[in-house]
Design a protein around this motif. Structure first.
Motif, mmCIF file in Angstrom:
data_model
loop_
_atom_site.group_PDB
_atom_site.id
_atom_site.type_symbol
_atom_site.label_atom_id
_atom_site.label_comp_id
_atom_site.label_asym_id
_atom_site.label_seq_id
_atom_site.Cartn_x
_atom_site.Cartn_y
_atom_site.Cartn_z
ATOM 1 N N UNK A 1 8.658 -3.027 -24.402
ATOM 2 C CA UNK A 1 8.859 -2.525 -23.051
ATOM 3 C C UNK A 1 7.860 -3.129 -22.076
ATOM 4 N N UNK A 2 8.271 -3.146 -20.793
ATOM 5 C CA UNK A 2 7.383 -3.454 -19.687
ATOM 6 C C UNK A 2 7.564 -2.369 -18.626
ATOM 7 N N UNK A 3 6.517 -2.114 -17.861
ATOM 8 C CA UNK A 3 6.538 -1.059 -16.842
ATOM 9 C C UNK A 3 6.863 -1.675 -15.488
ATOM 10 N N UNK A 4 7.737 -1.018 -14.752
ATOM 11 C CA UNK A 4 8.101 -1.439 -13.401
ATOM 12 C C UNK A 4 7.723 -0.328 -12.434
ATOM 13 N N UNK A 5 6.956 -0.674 -11.400
ATOM 14 C CA UNK A 5 6.553 0.287 -10.374
ATOM 15 C C UNK A 5 7.164 -0.146 -9.043
ATOM 16 N N UNK A 6 7.743 0.800 -8.322
ATOM 17 C CA UNK A 6 8.425 0.506 -7.063
ATOM 18 C C UNK A 6 7.808 1.276 -5.911
ATOM 19 N N UNK A 7 7.905 0.697 -4.718
ATOM 20 C CA UNK A 7 7.555 1.382 -3.480
ATOM 21 C C UNK A 7 8.834 2.044 -2.977
ATOM 22 N N UNK A 8 8.917 3.364 -3.047
ATOM 23 C CA UNK A 8 10.158 4.073 -2.734
ATOM 24 C C UNK A 8 10.439 4.108 -1.241
ATOM 25 N N UNK A 9 9.419 4.010 -0.407
ATOM 26 C CA UNK A 9 9.641 3.998 1.034
ATOM 27 C C UNK A 9 10.195 2.655 1.497
ATOM 28 N N UNK A 10 9.623 1.577 0.988
ATOM 29 C CA UNK A 10 10.078 0.229 1.361
ATOM 30 C C UNK A 10 11.185 -0.280 0.454
ATOM 31 N N UNK B 1 0.860 -1.180 0.000
ATOM 32 C CA UNK B 1 0.000 0.000 0.000
ATOM 33 C C UNK B 1 0.892 1.223 0.000
ATOM 34 N N UNK B 2 1.519 1.555 -1.130
ATOM 35 C CA UNK B 2 2.602 2.540 -1.158
ATOM 36 C C UNK B 2 2.131 3.981 -0.979
ATOM 37 N N UNK B 3 3.006 4.784 -0.373
ATOM 38 C CA UNK B 3 2.796 6.228 -0.285
ATOM 39 C C UNK B 3 3.501 6.937 -1.435
ATOM 40 N N UNK B 4 4.721 6.495 -1.728
ATOM 41 C CA UNK B 4 5.515 7.083 -2.819
ATOM 42 C C UNK B 4 5.893 5.965 -3.789
ATOM 43 N N UNK B 5 5.621 6.172 -5.070
ATOM 44 C CA UNK B 5 5.919 5.155 -6.072
ATOM 45 C C UNK B 5 6.900 5.704 -7.099
ATOM 46 N N UNK C 1 -4.905 3.399 -4.359
ATOM 47 C CA UNK C 1 -4.464 4.437 -5.296
ATOM 48 C C UNK C 1 -4.697 5.822 -4.712
ATOM 49 N N UNK C 2 -5.761 5.970 -3.924
ATOM 50 C CA UNK C 2 -6.071 7.266 -3.314
ATOM 51 C C UNK C 2 -5.086 7.632 -2.211
ATOM 52 N N UNK C 3 -4.277 6.673 -1.747
ATOM 53 C CA UNK C 3 -3.307 6.938 -0.682
ATOM 54 C C UNK C 3 -1.919 7.253 -1.226
ATOM 55 N N UNK C 4 -1.741 7.185 -2.548
ATOM 56 C CA UNK C 4 -0.445 7.518 -3.138
ATOM 57 C C UNK C 4 -0.251 9.029 -3.083
ATOM 58 N N UNK C 5 0.818 9.475 -2.456
ATOM 59 C CA UNK C 5 1.083 10.898 -2.292
ATOM 60 C C UNK C 5 2.119 11.436 -3.273
ATOM 61 N N UNK C 6 2.957 10.558 -3.807
ATOM 62 C CA UNK C 6 4.048 11.011 -4.678
ATOM 63 C C UNK C 6 4.293 9.960 -5.758
ATOM 64 N N UNK C 7 4.428 10.406 -6.994
ATOM 65 C CA UNK C 7 4.737 9.518 -8.123
ATOM 66 C C UNK C 7 5.972 10.058 -8.829
ATOM 67 N N UNK C 8 7.060 9.305 -8.783
ATOM 68 C CA UNK C 8 8.321 9.691 -9.415
ATOM 69 C C UNK C 8 8.416 8.964 -10.754
ATOM 70 N N UNK C 9 8.712 9.686 -11.819
ATOM 71 C CA UNK C 9 8.736 9.102 -13.159
ATOM 72 C C UNK C 9 9.634 9.930 -14.064
ATOM 73 N N UNK C 10 9.865 9.406 -15.277
ATOM 74 C CA UNK C 10 10.537 10.239 -16.266
ATOM 75 C C UNK C 10 9.498 11.141 -16.941
ATOM 76 N N UNK C 11 9.884 11.870 -17.947
ATOM 77 C CA UNK C 11 8.985 12.854 -18.546
ATOM 78 C C UNK C 11 8.131 12.266 -19.673
ATOM 79 N N UNK C 12 7.847 10.972 -19.590
ATOM 80 C CA UNK C 12 7.015 10.307 -20.573
ATOM 81 C C UNK C 12 5.552 10.666 -20.313
ATOM 82 N N UNK C 13 4.903 11.283 -21.276
ATOM 83 C CA UNK C 13 3.566 11.842 -21.086
ATOM 84 C C UNK C 13 2.506 10.823 -20.646
#
Length: 363
Positions: free
Chosen positions: A128-137, A111-115, A165-177
């Motif tokens: 390509x495949x998409x990888x999503x990470x929990x930055x806190x854990x 249940x990530x806060x920052x991804x 999804x409503x608990x995600x506070x921060x999403x870090x990504x590249x500039x891909x639209x």
């Protein structure tokens, strides 16, 4: 109790059959013989085998042995582990999968806060495949999609569910639209932050274009200072060895335009040190003003790109958004190492398990 019909039947027929299992003990291979009951169910007509908790899914090995094989596969290739344990290649791969699934079961549903969101190439041809990470854990939590499209990115939020999804506070990504568009739709409360490593990569590409242009412009002996200096120019000065620093000093003394471009590249890294957006903005405006009359067209285009994506860069100034941005890059390096080790592997489920467990602790 029958696993098919769920009923206990009186009058089951017991037939004991011998099973052979492998154990791991002190680096030696041990074979254990035991008797396992096979049960005939009169209700469903099926024949079921007694389940023992210490046995692996593979009918010839214990869980302890399977997990030992899985732990070894974290640092070595399947072929190396198969040779050390004198096992078949497919057997080692099956045991490794069981170990990784057990790891994910212990880790639980996140249940990530920052991804952190990034993509990896799984084969040539822009696959390509998409990888999503929990930055806190500091662990990968999702691997999937068919490409880098909005539809593939939306699959992650479908998997995570509306409540988490409503608990995600921060999403870090590249500039891909597409990544930014889906994040704004499915997690509108989350702040968007562009990964500084991707931004600095764009700046490095701009510097390399200046290097190539200068090599084409000069001739004769002046070219010897530029040739072979790509690594020294793109690396941080502190990371260079003494010989690299000397070569770089000769180049910068010999070519004024490359000297200016290099100093601007090194200076731009200070942008992420500011804790207030107004200070960061003043720094960027001053940095951009230095480009005037320098005839550094790749840098001008880079500055225009930063201007268009400023909101996702300035977000890092807020204290609540100070997360480890290097984790996603470190995860990508681990994935690339695994892909080189498993060259030619076509099992995408195995790749998915490797990605999701590579940052989990060894158990």
């Amino acid at each position: 109790m029958c696993g098919c019909c769920g009923q206990v039947q009186k009058g089951w027929y017991d037939r004991r059959v011998r099973q052979v299992r492998d154990l791991s003990s002190g680096g030696h291979r041990i074979r254990l013989e035991l008797e396992v009951r096979r049960l005939d169910c009169r209700n469903c007509g099926g024949v079921k085998r007694e389940r023992l908790d210490f046995l692996a899914d593979n009918p010839h090995f214990t869980k302890r042995f399977a997990h030992e094989v899985g732990r070894r596969c974290r640092e070595a290739s399947i072929s190396d582990v198969a040779r050390d344990f004198r096992l078949d290649w497919d057997t080692v791969k099956t045991l490794d999968k069981q170990y990784m699934r057990a790891q994910l079961g212990r880790a639980g549903m996140p249940g990530p806060r920052a991804i952190g969101i990034d993509e990896i190439s799984i084969r040539k041809g822009h696959s390509y495949r998409i990888v999503v990470s929990d930055l806190d854990r500091r662990r990968a939590i999702w691997f999937g999609g068919a490409d880098r499209s909005e539809a593939s990115m939306a699959q992650f939020y479908d998997w995570l569910g509306p409540r988490k999804s409503a608990k995600v506070e921060l999403a870090v990504m590249d500039m891909w639209k597409p990544f930014r568009t889906v994040a704004n739709q499915r997690a509108p409360q989350a702040a968007i932050l562009f990964d500084k490593f991707h931004i600095m990569r764009h700046l490095g590409e701009a510097l390399d274009k200046v290097r190539k242009a200068e090599y084409a412009r000069v001739s004769g002996k002046d070219r010897r200072f530029i040739k072979g200096q790509k690594y020294n120019l793109l690396s941080r000065h502190d990371n260079l060895k003494l010989e690299g620093k000397r070569s770089l000093a000769l180049l910068l003394a010999a070519n004024k335009r490359l000297n200016t471009a290099y100093l601007l590249k090194e200076e731009f890294g200070q942008l992420w040190d500011y804790t207030r957006e107004t200070w960061a903005r003043r720094f960027f405006d001053n940095w951009r003003a230095k480009l005037k009359w320098q005839r550094l067209e790749p840098y001008q285009r880079f500055a225009d790109m930063i201007e268009r994506h400023w909101d996702g860069i300035a977000a890092y100034c807020k204290p609540e958004n100070k997360v480890s941005l290097g984790f996603v890059e470190g995860l990508n390096n681990k994935i690339r190492v695994f892909q080189r080790r498993a060259y030619g592997l076509r099992d995408e489920e195995y790749l998915r398990l490797k990605v999701l467990t590579c940052m989990l602790p060894r158990h």
